[in-house]
Design a protein around this motif. Structure first.
Motif, mmCIF file in Angstrom:
data_model
loop_
_atom_site.group_PDB
_atom_site.id
_atom_site.type_symbol
_atom_site.label_atom_id
_atom_site.label_comp_id
_atom_site.label_asym_id
_atom_site.label_seq_id
_atom_site.Cartn_x
_atom_site.Cartn_y
_atom_site.Cartn_z
ATOM 1 N N ASP A 36 -15.308 36.613 46.484
ATOM 2 C CA ASP A 36 -14.142 36.916 45.643
ATOM 3 C C ASP A 36 -13.451 35.611 45.213
ATOM 4 O O ASP A 36 -12.912 35.532 44.131
ATOM 5 C CB ASP A 36 -13.166 37.875 46.328
ATOM 6 C CG ASP A 36 -12.605 37.345 47.617
ATOM 7 O OD1 ASP A 36 -13.321 37.407 48.636
ATOM 8 O OD2 ASP A 36 -11.461 36.856 47.620
ATOM 9 N N ASP A 42 -11.615 30.679 51.992
ATOM 10 C CA ASP A 42 -12.843 30.561 52.786
ATOM 11 C C ASP A 42 -14.092 30.870 51.976
ATOM 12 O O ASP A 42 -15.201 30.472 52.352
ATOM 13 C CB ASP A 42 -12.784 31.415 54.060
ATOM 14 C CG ASP A 42 -12.430 32.859 53.800
ATOM 15 O OD1 ASP A 42 -11.760 33.165 52.798
ATOM 16 O OD2 ASP A 42 -12.830 33.711 54.627
ATOM 17 N N ASP A 43 -13.951 31.535 50.829
ATOM 18 C CA ASP A 43 -15.107 31.723 49.945
ATOM 19 C C ASP A 43 -15.661 30.381 49.468
ATOM 20 O O ASP A 43 -16.881 30.203 49.345
ATOM 21 C CB ASP A 43 -14.731 32.553 48.714
ATOM 22 C CG ASP A 43 -14.168 33.907 49.060
ATOM 23 O OD1 ASP A 43 -13.010 33.958 49.514
ATOM 24 O OD2 ASP A 43 -14.892 34.901 48.890
ATOM 25 N N VAL A 157 -18.809 38.433 50.953
ATOM 26 C CA VAL A 157 -17.638 37.891 51.640
ATOM 27 C C VAL A 157 -16.370 38.245 50.860
ATOM 28 O O VAL A 157 -15.335 37.601 51.009
ATOM 29 C CB VAL A 157 -17.770 36.368 51.860
ATOM 30 C CG1 VAL A 157 -18.983 36.065 52.729
ATOM 31 C CG2 VAL A 157 -17.873 35.616 50.536
ATOM 32 N N GLY A 158 -16.497 39.259 50.003
ATOM 33 C CA GLY A 158 -15.356 39.740 49.240
ATOM 34 C C GLY A 158 -15.377 41.253 49.186
ATOM 35 O O GLY A 158 -15.744 41.918 50.154
ATOM 36 N N ASN A 210 -11.150 42.976 53.059
ATOM 37 C CA ASN A 210 -12.289 43.185 52.160
ATOM 38 C C ASN A 210 -12.634 44.669 52.007
ATOM 39 O O ASN A 210 -13.059 45.101 50.939
ATOM 40 C CB ASN A 210 -13.523 42.431 52.657
ATOM 41 C CG ASN A 210 -13.439 40.943 52.389
ATOM 42 O OD1 ASN A 210 -12.598 40.491 51.609
ATOM 43 N ND2 ASN A 210 -14.311 40.178 53.037
ATOM 44 N N ASP A 272 -15.535 33.907 55.962
ATOM 45 C CA ASP A 272 -16.673 34.021 55.045
ATOM 46 C C ASP A 272 -17.825 33.091 55.429
ATOM 47 O O ASP A 272 -19.000 33.399 55.187
ATOM 48 C CB ASP A 272 -16.216 33.711 53.616
ATOM 49 C CG ASP A 272 -15.213 34.732 53.098
ATOM 50 O OD1 ASP A 272 -14.936 35.719 53.810
ATOM 51 O OD2 ASP A 272 -14.704 34.540 51.970
HETATM 52 CA CA LIG Z 1 -13.568 36.228 50.558
#
Ligand SMILES: [Ca+2]
Length: 349
Positions: A36, A42-43, A157-158, A210, A272
């Motif tokens: 995201d 952290d993405d 990771v989103g 998430n 993430d």
């Molecule tokens: Ca994320």
């Protein structure tokens, strides 16, 4: 792989037969990463982790998907890919309606980002805006159909908008299979940063971000996904903090700038990044896996949350802490500090 001839020359073939193969001898893990890259930083760290693992020959990046609704996130991801020497990595952008706790009244709500626009404006990239990228679900179909059966690991990771849309996709010029059948044929596993295990909810009753953000998509994706799934739940990444040492990397590193703008280059929880590390290296000695079970998603008034139901009938598992989190954090930190591949000439615009 490149070290094998040298080892052979120095040690002879008999030693090779008695020694465990180095980790790099395994074929690279084929990865589609869905980020995201908006409300948290952290993405950006997850992208750095994946590029470093690809540079080491441990991962092959097939494409990056964007699950947030923000025209600058795609260009920001492209800037990070470009820094790492992969300017032409395919990027897909979500097109689905999102219904969750933040957008139950307004499905067109943008996902804000403290850093995506500034990073996209400052660093080289050629994607002009997120919506100039293809539909993430359709790009996934194209990427999956070109790969061997059961060979692809999808990491999210989103939000789960894109995976819902992939499951719901119809046959097209890429494949005669519908989304569920295509996933079942091509995907080895889905690794998902999301959920709370085993409790499913925080003490205040809320679910994990998430899973809540696009609750309707989460219910479809998690409950109906037709391959094994491993969840890196909230507590796994919350115990690991990285990012401050990005100050040791050049100012031309867009990941450093993401952290700079988000929290002034302080450490941040590594939610993430743990999912990427697991997807590529497996549990290793970092974690163990839970018993098999069913991560059942509930849609309570758009505040989705999960419930863990142990059963050998389903192929869901979640990560359980093994190595002390600070040691896992050191492994991750070393990866995100690694420079791009040699021959890449970083520069600022
Ligand atoms: Ca994320």
């Amino acid at each position: 792989m490149k070290t094998l001839p040298l080892i052979l020359a120095l040690c002879g073939p008999c030693l090779l037969l008695t020694q465990p193969m180095p980790a790099s001898a395994a074929p690279p893990v084929k990865i589609i990463l869905d980020v995201d890259l908006a409300e948290d930083v952290d993405d950006a760290g997850a992208l750095a982790t994946l590029h470093a693992l690809a540079n080491r020959g441990e991962a092959e990046i097939l494409g990056i998907l964007i699950s947030s609704k923000n025209e600058w996130v795609g260009p920001c991801a492209d800037a990070i890919n470009t820094w790492y020497g992969r300017p032409d990595l395919p990027i897909g952008y979500q097109r689905g309606h999102q219904y969750g706790y933040r957008n139950a009244k307004d499905s067109d709500r943008e996902t804000p980002s403290q850093y995506a626009e500034a990073v996209a404006r400052k660093f080289p990239r050629d994607l002009e805006r997120s919506s100039a990228a293809p539909d993430a679900a359709l790009l996934s179909r194209k990427l999956l159909s070109a790969q061997p059966d059961q060979s692809v690991t999808i990491v999210t990771v989103g939000f789960l908008t894109n995976l819902r849309d992939l499951l719901d996709s119809r046959p097209d010029e890429c494949s005669p299979l519908d989304g569920e059948a295509l996933v079942k044929q091509k995907v080895k596993q889905w690794v998902c940063m999301g959920g709370i295990f085993p409790s499913g909810r925080f003490p205040d009753g809320q679910g994990e971000y998430n899973f809540m953000y696009d609750t309707v998509a989460s219910v479809r994706a998690v409950n109906d996904w037709p391959t094994p799934v491993v969840f890196s739940g909230f507590a796994i990444g919350a115990a690991i903090k990285v990012g401050a040492r990005l100050v040791e990397t050049p100012e031309a590193n867009p990941v450093r700038m993401c952290y700079q703008l988000y929290n002034g280059l302080k450490d941040r929880e590594a939610w993430d990044l743990t999912a990427v590390l697991y997807a590529v290296r497996g549990a290793s000695n970092y974690w163990t896996l839970s018993e098999p079970g069913f991560c059942l998603m509930h849609a309570r008034v758009f505040h989705g949350y999960n419930e863990w139901i142990p059963t050998p009938q389903k192929q869901h598992r979640y990560l359980v802490e093994a190595m002390p989190p600070e040691q896992v954090g050191k492994v991750i930190e070393d990866l995100i500090l690694e420079p791009p591949r040699s021959g890449v000439a970083p520069r600022l615009l």
